[in-house]
Design a protein around this motif. Structure first.
Motif, PDB file in Angstrom:
ATOM      1  N   SER A  67       0.845  -1.196   0.000  1.00 36.36           N
ATOM      2  CA  SER A  67       0.000   0.000   0.000  1.00 36.36           C
ATOM      3  C   SER A  67       0.880   1.245   0.000  1.00 36.36           C
ATOM      4  CB  SER A  67      -0.903  -0.011   1.232  1.00 36.36           C
ATOM      5  OG  SER A  67      -0.120  -0.145   2.400  1.00 36.36           O
ATOM      6  N   LEU A  68       0.260   2.374  -0.234  1.00 36.85           N
ATOM      7  CA  LEU A  68       0.998   3.634  -0.208  1.00 36.85           C
ATOM      8  C   LEU A  68       1.587   3.876   1.172  1.00 36.85           C
ATOM      9  CD1 LEU A  68      -1.322   6.208  -2.015  1.00 36.85           C
ATOM     10  CD2 LEU A  68       1.045   5.691  -2.625  1.00 36.85           C
TER      11      LEU A  68
ATOM     12  N   VAL B  11       2.093  12.149  -0.404  1.00 38.12           N
ATOM     13  CA  VAL B  11       1.861  13.342   0.434  1.00 38.12           C
ATOM     14  C   VAL B  11       0.440  13.313   0.997  1.00 38.12           C
ATOM     15  CG1 VAL B  11       1.640  15.858   0.418  1.00 38.12           C
ATOM     16  CG2 VAL B  11       3.572  14.770  -0.759  1.00 38.12           C
ATOM     17  N   ASN B  12      -0.532  13.044   0.137  1.00 33.53           N
ATOM     18  CA  ASN B  12      -1.933  13.124   0.563  1.00 33.53           C
ATOM     19  C   ASN B  12      -2.430  11.878   1.268  1.00 33.53           C
ATOM     20  OD1 ASN B  12      -2.425  15.774  -0.178  1.00 33.53           O
ATOM     21  ND2 ASN B  12      -2.819  15.229  -2.305  1.00 33.53           N
ATOM     22  N   ASN B  13      -1.527  10.912   1.468  1.00 31.54           N
ATOM     23  CA  ASN B  13      -1.855   9.740   2.275  1.00 31.54           C
ATOM     24  C   ASN B  13      -1.342   9.877   3.708  1.00 31.54           C
ATOM     25  OD1 ASN B  13      -3.162   7.157   2.198  1.00 31.54           O
ATOM     26  ND2 ASN B  13      -1.149   6.208   2.430  1.00 31.54           N
ATOM     27  N   ALA B  14      -0.681  10.980   4.008  1.00 32.59           N
ATOM     28  CA  ALA B  14      -0.126  11.179   5.354  1.00 32.59           C
ATOM     29  C   ALA B  14      -1.226  11.372   6.392  1.00 32.59           C
ATOM     30  CB  ALA B  14       0.799  12.393   5.360  1.00 32.59           C
TER      31      ALA B  14
ATOM     32  N   VAL C 224      -2.029  19.953  -1.663  1.00 33.35           N
ATOM     33  CA  VAL C 224      -1.819  19.144  -0.452  1.00 33.35           C
ATOM     34  C   VAL C 224      -3.169  19.071   0.255  1.00 33.35           C
ATOM     35  CG1 VAL C 224      -0.623  18.964   1.759  1.00 33.35           C
ATOM     36  CG2 VAL C 224       0.596  19.833  -0.263  1.00 33.35           C
ATOM     37  N   GLN C 225      -3.830  17.944   0.083  1.00 39.66           N
ATOM     38  CA  GLN C 225      -5.175  17.728   0.624  1.00 39.66           C
ATOM     39  C   GLN C 225      -5.250  16.296   1.139  1.00 39.66           C
ATOM     40  OE1 GLN C 225      -7.478  20.130   0.757  1.00 39.66           O
ATOM     41  NE2 GLN C 225      -6.267  21.608  -0.398  1.00 39.66           N
TER      42      GLN C 225
END
Length: 240
Positions: free
Chosen positions: A131-132, A186-189, A221-222
């Motif tokens: 996975s990410l 970035v957006n999986n953080a 960044v969302q």
């Protein structure tokens, strides 16, 4: 694109930005270590190096559980003034009890393409394979052109959907050769934080947070299932 709601914290001065930023980091580090026995954080360069080297010595955390990655990095020797890791090595190691081994670094002797592939393999040790990657925290910078990481306006990498870490060989800002996290990562953080200070940032802050210019990289960044926090001083927020 639906823009996620963000927590916007406006404080008085740059010193307060540093204090607020490090309060957030302390809280997130404790929660991550309690839950996962590790704190995985992505670092950016620029003013963040100063903010962290001044603020982090004052926080209470289990430093041995930290693993520090890079949101982007310049493919240059570690002792180059352009090396983000080099900056942290000089300014942070020694002021807080972190060791060089806790930083997951690029191999600066490789080409950008090979360095990006190598960095994916280094990251994969720390994240589940199928996975990410999901970082506990990404500390992001915002350039005067609205770039974040090494994701620049109108660059083809803004549309990257699968690769975790991408090479950049044509950065509009020197040095040209870099690696960068991509927006899927970035957006999986769990949490993304922008900490900005100074009137020079005011125009871009307005364009991102007030005008909501979705073409700007920093606007994209969302976090899809996480928090977005902006911390800024009054000067940076002056055009809001």
């Amino acid at each position: 694109m639906e823009m996620a709601s963000s927590d916007v914290n406006i404080v008085k001065s740059e010193a307060d930005v540093i204090l607020e930023l490090c309060t957030v980091i302390e809280s997130l580090s404790k929660a991550a270590i309690d839950r996962d026995d590790v704190f995985k954080v992505g670092l950016s360069g620029g003013s963040l190096v100063k903010f962290l080297s001044e603020g982090l010595p004052n926080i209470d955390t289990d430093w041995s559980k930290w693993r520090l990655f890079f949101c982007d990095e310049r493919v240059v020797p570690t002792d180059s003034a352009d090396s983000t890791y080099g900056e942290y090595k000089n300014k942070l190691i020694g002021t807080v009890p972190l060791t060089e081994d806790q930083f997951i670094k690029i191999d600066p002797d490789l080409s950008a393409e090979a360095a990006a592939k190598d960095y994916i393999q280094k990251m994969a040790v720390w994240f589940p394979p199928d996975s990410l990657p999901r970082f506990h925290l990404l500390l992001l910078g915002m350039g005067p052109d609205g770039h974040t990481c090494s994701l620049f306006p109108n660059h083809r990498l803004l549309d990257e959907t699968s690769v975790w870490v991408a090479p950049v060989t044509d950065s509009p800002k020197p040095p040209p050769s870099r690696i960068t996290l991509t927006f899927p990562v970035v957006n999986n953080a769990e949490c993304c934080v922008f900490a900005v200070a100074g009137a020079a940032k005011a125009d871009m802050v307005k364009r991102i947070l007030k005008d909501r210019e979705e073409t700007l990289p920093a606007s994209r960044v969302q976090p899809s299932n996480g928090k977005l926090i902006w911390i800024m001083d009054k000067a940076a927020a002056s055009k809001m």
